[in-house]
Design an enzyme around this catalytic site. Structure first.
Site, PDB file in Angstrom:
ATOM      1  CE  LYS A 151      -1.956   2.455   3.333  1.00  0.00           C
ATOM      2  NZ  LYS A 151      -2.058   3.990   2.395  1.00  0.00           N
ATOM      3  CD  GLU A 169      13.750   2.724   5.502  1.00  0.00           C
ATOM      4  OE1 GLU A 169      13.890   3.785   4.493  1.00  0.00           O
ATOM      5  OE2 GLU A 169      13.992   1.507   4.899  1.00  0.00           O
ATOM      6  CB  CYS A 173      14.050   8.956   6.443  1.00  0.00           C
ATOM      7  SG  CYS A 173      14.756   7.590   5.379  1.00  0.00           S
ATOM      8  CD  GLU A 206      11.695  12.739  10.182  1.00  0.00           C
ATOM      9  OE1 GLU A 206      12.470  12.204   9.571  1.00  0.00           O
ATOM     10  OE2 GLU A 206      10.547  12.206  10.686  1.00  0.00           O
TER      11      GLU A 206
END
Length: 516
Positions: A194, A269, A303, A405
């Site tokens: 997905k 991840e 990332c 982040e």
């Protein structure tokens, strides 16, 4: 609808038509060798460059997810009935199905994800690289023989999970699709993947072209839709043996919890807050160029973005001034323009998050030395999610922008005094995905790298990533590994087989049968 948005809509329509995905409702799923529309609520894709609608498609929904899982299960059994060498040949043939479609695939990624077209072309090449690498592993997944202290022959083989569920993000949909598909099928699994509902189509195209090239019908299935419906159906399906997720720590926790309720393992991840450490003895030309690429590539939506620049105090002013000048010269523009080096943020929610973090940092005492607002020189119709490359100084470690982040083109620069100070600042985060050390002292480089709590560390460089090398993080950056042999092993389970070889073996009621 402005001129730029009309052009984007027309381009997207032509691309979908070329890939036979156009219809009254776009064919946004690939299930059992067939493209089909969703069955749920309408989802509107927004053009990142203009902030206006591109097209509507429908959420797949739970019933289509179960069809996809059943398809993958049937195909996986047929896939494993082939020899390992034949599976490798099929994978190599499959990726050749992309030939002749590379430019259209890159254009599709660019218009929907808002990524510069030059970057998307490079990522199409990475898709081929990943499949070619893992195709070579198909007949090299050797087991081992254990010299057990009994009369048994004990050997270990690596067996697939069966069907794995994969969920990939909006920042690199094409790259992460191949990043996870290739090792999963090389290990013998069927897949239901997905993508993010914001970037649905390139994964469907890849699956379609791979099947045309030689993968068995139904081995790879793509379902598109919302997390609470399609995503929840995938993570909750009884037919899924393992979950793999690339995305935010918040969503990663939910997916790991969903798997844990069924005792299904996962690979996560997740995000990062990577430290780029520059010592005063480093080649500052290289370090400034590296710091610029580390954060501003992909508009910082990576990332592994080097979002924290730690510079030894005696070089801090020079490095930040040079970096500010370099950032001001980056060509920010429309995704489809050949000259564009940095495009918009992908969506309104992310744009709001990034700009809010900048505003809060300034309110807390940080200072913007370049960027921080909409870049100049864009066409009037480009009213989307553009933000100029931004550098902040006077940042303290306790500020949110130094800890959390951002996932945008925003760099926070902080000085340090010595090695111990640099390591302390670098590790002062819950994340542990990546980091870098810039110095001309080899001993220092290895010494500092060994102390960083990060899954990947670069020395005098940044963002060198290969499908041959394991990738993953510590802490809130997740667990498990992608790529390399470690990534392949994530998709198998060790099975221990014991064969009695003695003519008159003893049989015990407890552990310890066999002649010792």
């Amino acid at each position: 609808m402005n001129r730029l948005n009309r052009q984007a809509r027309e381009r997207l329509s032509a691309l979908l038509d070329g890939f036979e995905l156009q219809g009254a409702t776009p064919l946004s799923n690939w299930i059992d060798g067939t493209a089909c529309p969703g069955e749920g609520e309408t989802i509107t894709l927004i053009d990142p460059a203009t902030g206006e609608a591109l097209l509507d498609y429908r959420d797949a929904g739970p019933a289509l997810v179960e069809r996809a899982v059943s398809s993958a299960s049937r195909a996986q059994q047929a896939w494993m009935a082939l020899t390992a060498s034949e599976r490798g040949r099929r994978m190599n043939a499959a990726v050749r199905g992309l030939e002749g479609h590379e430019e259209a695939l890159a254009q599709l990624e660019s218009v929907v994800a808002g990524k510069p077209i030059r970057d998307c072309r490079g990522e199409v090449g990475k898709v081929r690289e990943m499949f070619e690498y893992y195709a070579g592993w198909c007949d090299k997944q050797h087991g081992e023989v254990i010299p057990v202290p009994t009369s048994h022959l004990n050997y270990v083989r690596h067996v697939p999970y069966g069907v794995v569920g994969q969920i990939t993000p909006w920042n690199a949909p094409m790259f992460t699709c191949a990043w996870q598909l290739a090792p999963a099928i090389a290990a013998g699994n069927g897949v239901v993947l997905k993508p993010s509902e914001l970037t649905p189509f390139t994964s469907v195209v890849i699956a379609r072209l791979l099947e045309r090239g030689g993968l068995p019908k139904g081995l790879v299935n793509i379902v598109n839709g919302l997390g609470p419906s399609t995503g929840a159906a995938l993570t909750g399906s009884e037919g899924i043996g393992k979950l793999v997720f690339v995305g935010s720590p918040q969503s990663g926790r939910l997916i790991a919890e969903a798997g844990a309720r069924r005792l299904v393992p996962s690979v996560l991840e997740l995000g990062g807050k990577s430290a780029n450490i520059v010592f005063a003895d480093a080649s500052l030309d290289a370090a400034v160029a590296g710091a610029q690429a580390a954060i501003f590539a992909a508009a910082g939506q990576s990332c592994v973005a080097g979002s924290r620049l730690l510079v030894q105090r005696e070089a801090f002013e020079e490095v930040t001034e040079r970096l500010a000048r370099a950032a001001a010269g980056i060509e920010v523009g429309l995704p489809g323009d050949e000259a564009t080096r940095m495009g918009p943020l992908q969506n309104a929610r992310q744009y709001a998050h990034v700009t809010r973090m900048i505003e809060d940092a300034v309110a807390a005492g940080a200072r913007v030395i370049v960027g921080g607002s909409r870049p100049a020189g864009l066409p009037e119709e480009a009213r989307g999610y553009f933000l100029a490359p931004t550098v902040l100084v006077d940042v303290t470690p306790e500020m949110e922008i130094a800890r959390e982040e951002v996932f945008g083109p925003v760099l926070v620069a902080m000085p340090f005094d010595d090695e111990a100070d640099a390591v302390r600042l670098a590790n002062a985060t819950r994340f542990g995905l990546a980091g870098a050390v810039w110095t001309q002292d080899p001993a220092r480089a290895h010494r500092v790298a060994a102390q960083l709590r990060a899954g990947t560390v670069w020395i005098n460089g940044y963002k060198a990533i290969s499908v041959m090398s394991p990738f993953g993080g510590f802490g809130d950056s997740g667990f498990g590994r992608s790529s390399g042999l470690d990534g392949l092993r994530e998709y198998t389970l060790p099975q221990s087989v014991w064969v009695e070889t003695a003519s008159e073996a003893s049989v015990a009621m407890g552990y310890g049968s066999g002649v010792g």
